[in-house]
Write a protein that holds these residues in place. Structure first.
Motif, short mmCIF file in Angstrom:
data_model
loop_
_atom_site.label_atom_id
_atom_site.label_comp_id
_atom_site.label_asym_id
_atom_site.label_seq_id
_atom_site.Cartn_x
_atom_site.Cartn_y
_atom_site.Cartn_z
N MET B 343 1.85 17.73 18.56
CA MET B 343 1.85 16.26 18.63
C MET B 343 0.86 15.77 19.68
SD MET B 343 5.33 15.10 20.57
CE MET B 343 5.96 15.93 22.02
N ASP B 344 0.38 14.58 19.42
CA ASP B 344 -0.50 13.89 20.33
C ASP B 344 0.28 13.62 21.63
OD1 ASP B 344 -3.01 12.84 20.58
OD2 ASP B 344 -2.40 10.81 20.07
N LYS B 345 -0.41 13.49 22.74
CA LYS B 345 0.23 13.16 24.03
C LYS B 345 1.33 14.16 24.39
CE LYS B 345 -0.44 8.14 23.96
NZ LYS B 345 -0.43 7.53 22.65
N GLN B 346 1.19 15.40 23.96
CA GLN B 346 2.22 16.40 24.23
C GLN B 346 2.48 16.57 25.73
OE1 GLN B 346 1.51 20.50 22.82
NE2 GLN B 346 3.67 20.51 22.33
N ASP B 347 1.39 16.58 26.51
CA ASP B 347 1.55 16.84 27.93
C ASP B 347 1.93 15.60 28.73
OD1 ASP B 347 1.19 19.54 27.88
OD2 ASP B 347 -0.99 19.42 27.98
N LEU B 348 2.11 14.48 28.07
CA LEU B 348 2.49 13.26 28.79
C LEU B 348 3.98 13.30 29.12
CD1 LEU B 348 1.22 10.15 29.25
CD2 LEU B 348 3.03 9.70 27.60
N CYS B 349 4.30 13.01 30.36
CA CYS B 349 5.70 12.96 30.80
C CYS B 349 6.50 12.01 29.91
CB CYS B 349 5.73 12.46 32.25
SG CYS B 349 7.39 12.28 32.93
N CYS B 350 7.77 12.36 29.67
CA CYS B 350 8.63 11.52 28.83
C CYS B 350 9.20 10.36 29.63
CB CYS B 350 9.75 12.34 28.22
SG CYS B 350 10.86 13.07 29.45
N GLY B 351 9.09 10.41 30.96
CA GLY B 351 9.61 9.33 31.79
C GLY B 351 10.96 9.61 32.39
N SER B 352 11.48 10.81 32.16
CA SER B 352 12.79 11.14 32.71
C SER B 352 12.71 11.39 34.22
CB SER B 352 13.34 12.36 31.96
OG SER B 352 13.97 13.25 32.82
N ALA B 353 11.96 12.40 34.61
CA ALA B 353 11.57 12.62 36.02
C ALA B 353 12.72 12.53 37.01
CB ALA B 353 10.46 11.64 36.40
N GLY B 354 13.64 13.47 36.93
CA GLY B 354 14.76 13.48 37.87
C GLY B 354 15.68 12.31 37.61
N ILE B 355 15.84 11.42 38.61
CA ILE B 355 16.68 10.24 38.37
C ILE B 355 15.82 8.99 38.21
CG2 ILE B 355 18.76 11.11 39.50
CD1 ILE B 355 17.88 9.40 41.97
N TYR B 356 14.52 9.19 37.96
CA TYR B 356 13.60 8.05 37.78
C TYR B 356 14.10 7.13 36.67
CZ TYR B 356 8.99 5.75 37.27
OH TYR B 356 7.95 4.85 37.21
N ASN B 357 14.60 7.73 35.57
CA ASN B 357 15.01 6.90 34.44
C ASN B 357 16.29 6.12 34.71
OD1 ASN B 357 16.54 9.19 34.32
ND2 ASN B 357 16.05 9.71 32.21
N ILE B 358 16.98 6.48 35.78
CA ILE B 358 18.16 5.68 36.14
C ILE B 358 17.77 4.62 37.18
CG2 ILE B 358 20.43 5.76 37.21
CD1 ILE B 358 20.73 8.55 35.91
N VAL B 359 16.99 5.06 38.19
CA VAL B 359 16.60 4.13 39.25
C VAL B 359 15.56 3.12 38.75
CG1 VAL B 359 15.69 3.94 41.60
CG2 VAL B 359 17.03 5.94 40.95
N ASN B 360 14.57 3.61 37.99
CA ASN B 360 13.51 2.72 37.49
C ASN B 360 13.60 2.66 35.96
OD1 ASN B 360 12.22 2.47 40.15
ND2 ASN B 360 11.70 4.62 39.85
N TYR B 361 14.72 2.16 35.50
CA TYR B 361 15.01 2.22 34.06
C TYR B 361 13.91 1.60 33.19
CZ TYR B 361 17.44 1.37 29.67
OH TYR B 361 17.78 1.33 28.35
#
Lengths: 475, 421
Positions: B343-361
């Protein structure tokens, strides 16, 4: 930087027009400080950063700037090596990196029409789908914008065979210093209607007009490539071999040279198995019809061996070719292992003068006691003497500044030029008169003044200030 | 004067070429240089020189995912991770944190993650919460929405059903000579919410002839704490783990979690300034291997077809910090019936990043929404991940696209287990 009340008024009046979304007008210190630099030297914080995404927005901003005498600094993605987008007098940075909505290929006309913020390599990728190519390939092409390439007339390894950015521009849409929207050139290769404003704007480093759209020429994509790695015990011989290849009627698509210091640096950093006792290494790529390049590869090999090459390796696969190029790619990371500051020059000399230039560069290196490696595009005489230093070492940086001046003098004395592809910007401005003469520079200044009488477009670039000297230390 | 606590010297290694820009997820979604690696390095340098305040630095640093993709893109080997960590640690001391940040971190770091006793209570809490009508009640009445931040509420609905974790046992007998011996690292979040994956991982290792020891007294890896700038706790946890794992001779310390593994391989860096620990930390870090590396080297028999069309979302920390890129692909290629599609953008972070997706929803959802079209256009019915954080985030992505009934999300271990166990 002094707070310029005129810039504040410009922003207020622009906001009143409700033309540009507030999210694209950046005024916080952390945002503004992030547009204070490029990939060269110098750090100046603008008073505001505006991210236009349409021609009428640019026109409105420049109209206001011209009325209020606020400097305008167009910027792509800040990969310039000459200070092109640095806002030396504050004012407005126009960030074009977010304006990339138009990238259209017209296969029947073999042209591409692009917005200024389109990434250079994306143009070539889009052309590839139609078996076509956009040849200019500055090494930052995966990051740089076409707008920046046009402003600086960027080039790359393929310059020898295919030329540079200016050779692929058929027409432009520009905004002039008084906010007028104008089209130059057209969509055809042949076009002699009036002055060639297109070529004048390309390479003018944002000092004459702001480019808002470009029509680019595409060429058929070569069907095959072949890469060769050639080792020389004697640097002079490598120069002779280059001339012999070109006289044979073969124009390689790339012809890169690395000197002994570059090879040693690479081998010390990530050993690739290159011998470190050779004086020069050539990387040669030829492209074209598969059958034709088979034959040409033999001829290139013969030319090199006849002219004293120790060894010629021809890549048998794409993987092997990329292994060859790996050595060249590793030069930059390898040389900054010693010291962090890299001063990358692009003085260019006539092809026949390359060995002489190498000799003088060695003298400059020894006389000033600096770390200097040389690599670059040997085929078109565009060398990259790179000085490695530490910007925090004031005494060393003074020696570097002196050496850089001497490199420019040498290039001009050999019939060459200050800059092959990086541009003049702030760094080379003090040396302009040396190459162009008083009258030559004065004529350019006249052109600048007639295009931009209030000096609002990228002021502080190309033309030296009175008594301006090259300073690589903080500023 | 320069603030020596910041990695000021390291900022000079950046030649500002900008080659990191296309690799940075937040530069793509936030559309300004301020949220790029080059921009952040410049701001850290300016903050160290006193040219901008710590408050000016806070948002750009808080918004960084820490995915480290810029390090892989960098042609001059800038140690972005060190620069980022130093900024986080200084900002923790020098700037005011919002109540919300404090609440989340307190709940996660001090109460939940590091203490195994607290952990089992919390685990039990999660377990009963999901199994009892309470979940229904809470959702209905909006109790959760009132108490928890938006990010936690959103993720609450996609949490996997927690299983009562079986106690993981070491091999009973000693390893015969010549056997590969590993110590298995459980990971706190993994052993809470994805406990069965750990079970399967251990079974797979045994099936591959590997001798597995589950070291007692192992602790949380400390990754989430260090993401938050709490290096004091992270160092304590690292020391606990080093002590726990150095009693015994193992060929590898194996984990199945991209993010924890990245933390473990950097213990040497974390403890570089503590002479008593430096060498022990180096030994520990060198021994760590992701499970994919050990399984790829082994001779497992792939018995069953796993009939799926799958994309693979690599964990950033596995790719850019552990530098483990090839092993998962090698395993995916071995599974019969599995149709892997790039898939395209395979190496792009999904945005989860530890607790990033909770703190910076919101910021995290912008990145996920930027990523998902590439996933969707590859038309998979399975997304393979190697990290619980990515796993939950990709599940969230699938739900946001309205494709929950069409696309499953599984850990690589689960896929291999389906074929081999």
């Amino acid at each position: 930087m002094n707070e310029n009340s005129n810039t504040t008024e410009l922003v207020q009046r622009l906001r009143a027009k409700q033309l540009i979304n507030e999210s694209r007008i950046l005024t916080s210190l952390s945002d503004r400080a992030s547009y204070a630099y490029d990939a060269s030297f110098g750090h100046h914080i603008p008073e505001v950063v505006i991210q236009p995404t349409a021609t009428n927005e640019v026109s409105e901003i420049i109209t206001l700037a011209n009325e209020l005498h606020v400097p305008i600094y167009p910027r792509g993605q800040g990969t310039s090596l000459s200070g092109g987008p640095i806002p030396v007098y504050g004012g407005v940075v126009l960030d074009f990196s977010q304006w990339d909505d138009r990238l259209e290929i017209y296969p029947d006309d073999m042209i591409a029409v692009v917005s200024p913020g389109v990434i250079t390599s994306h143009i070539d990728e889009a052309a590839k789908a139609y078996s076509m190519m956009y040849p200019p390939d500055p090494s930052s092409m995966n990051v740089s914008t076409i707008g920046g390439n046009l402003a600086e007339n960027a080039g790359g390894p393929r310059g020898l065979k295919y030329g540079v950015t200016k050779d692929y521009v058929l027409g432009l849409e520009i905004v002039t210093a008084n906010g007028d929207i104008i089209r130059t050139g057209g969509q055809t290769v042949k076009n002699v209607t009036g002055y060639d404003l297109t070529k004048l704007i390309v390479g003018s480093e944002g000092t004459l007009a702001v480019i808002t759209e470009a029509t680019l020429k595409l060429v058929p994509r070569p069907k095959a490539h072949k890469t060769m790695l050639v080792l020389f015990d004697d640097l002079i011989d490598s120069g002779k071999a280059i001339s012999a290849i070109l006289r044979e009627g073969i124009t390689p698509s790339k012809l890169e040279i690395m000197d002994q210091a570059s090879i040693k640096a690479v081998e010390a950093y990530q050993p690739t198995g290159l011998p470190i006792d050779v004086e020069a290494l050539l990387l040669i790529e030829i492209d074209g019809h598969p059958l034709a390049i088979e034959e040409e590869a033999e001829e290139v090999q013969e030319c090199c061996l006849k002219n004293g090459a120790r060894e010629v390796q021809i890549a048998k696969s794409a993987e092997e070719a990329s292994k060859f190029w790996q050595a060249r790619k590793l030069v930059s990371p390898a040389i900054v292992q010693v010291k962090p500051t890299k001063i990358s020059e692009d003085a260019t000399v006539p092809r026949s003068k390359i060995p002489e230039m190498f000799r003088i560069l060695k003298e400059i290196k020894d006389a000033n006691n600096i770390d200097l490696v040389v690599f670059g595009h040997a085929g078109d005489g565009n060398l990259h003497p790179n000085i490695i230093a530490d910007v925090r070492d004031e005494e060393e940086m003074k020696r570097v500044e002196k050496a850089v001046g001497e490199i420019f003098e040498a290039a001009i004395a050999l019939g060459g030029t200050l800059s092959g592809e990086h541009g003049i910007g702030t760094m080379k401005a003090p040396f302009m008169e040396m190459e162009l003469g008083t009258k030559g520079l004065a004529l350019m200044k006249t052109v600048k003044e007639s295009f931009d009488p209030n000096n609002i477009l990228n002021p502080g670039k190309i033309f030296p200030e009175k008594g301006q000297k090259l300073v690589l230390r903080d500023g | 004067m320069v603030d020596k606590r910041l990695a000021y010297k390291e900022t000079f290694d950046c030649v500002q070429c900008g080659y990191c820009l296309p690799a940075c997820p937040t530069y793509q979604t936030m559309n300004k240089e301020t949220h790029s690696p080059r921009g952040r390095i410049n701001l850290v340098k300016m903050a160290a020189e006193g040219k901008i305040s710590y408050d000016d630095l806070k948002e750009p640093i808080d918004m960084c995912l820490g995915c480290r993709a810029c390090e892989t893109a960098c042609p001059t080997n800038v140690q972005y991770g060190s620069i980022l960590e130093s900024a986080k640690e200084v900002l923790r001391d020098e700037t005011k944190r919002s109540k919300r940040e404090q609440f989340i971190e307190h709940a996660l770091f001090e109460k939940l993650l590091p203490h195994s006793s607290m952990l089992s209570i919390a685990k039990f809490g999660l377990f009963s919460y999901q199994r009892l009508p309470l979940q229904f009640v809470a959702r209905k009445t909006g109790v959760l929405k009132a108490v928890l931040p938006k990010g936690m509420v959103a993720f609450e609905s996609i949490l996997p059903k927690a299983e009562r974790s079986k106690e993981k046992k070491s091999n009973d007998e000693d390893a015969p000579p010549g056997t590969v011996k590993v110590a298995y690292f459980l990971g706190c979040l993994m052993d809470t919410m994805f406990s069965t994956i750990n079970d399967q991982a251990i079974q797979l290792l045994r099936k591959a002839g590997v001798h597995v020891t589950v070291v007692k007294d192992q602790s949380c890896c400390g990754a989430l704490q260090s993401h938050g700038g709490d290096f004091k706790t992270a160092r304590q946890l690292a020391k606990k783990n080093i002590e726990a794992f150095e009693n015994g001779s193992f060929d590898y310390i194996v984990s199945s979690i991209g993010g924890c593994g990245a933390m473990l391989v950097e213990y040497d860096h974390l403890l570089k300034d503590e002479p008593a620990w430096k060498e022990r930390a180096e030994r520990f870090a060198k021994k760590h291997a992701d499970i994919s590396i050990v399984l790829a080297q082994s001779e497992l028999t792939y018995n069953h077809h796993v009939n799926h069309t799958a994309v693979y979302q690599p964990s950033c920390h596995m790719t850019h910090v552990q530098k483990n890129v090839d092993a998962p692909f090698e395993l995916i290629a071995k599974v019969p019936g599995l149709n892997y599609v790039p898939m395209d953008k395979q190496d792009l972070c999904c945005g989860s990043a530890g607790i990033y997706n909770i703190v910076n929803y919101e910021a995290s959802m912008d990145i996920l929404d930027y990523k998902m079209p590439a996933v969707v256009s590859a038309k998979p019915d399975l997304i393979i991940t190697t990290n619980p954080g990515c796993h939950l985030q990709m599940k969230m992505g699938v739900e946001r696209e309205g494709l929950s009934h069409q696309i499953q999300v599984k850990h690589l271990v689960e896929v291999i287990a389906e074929s081999c166990l």
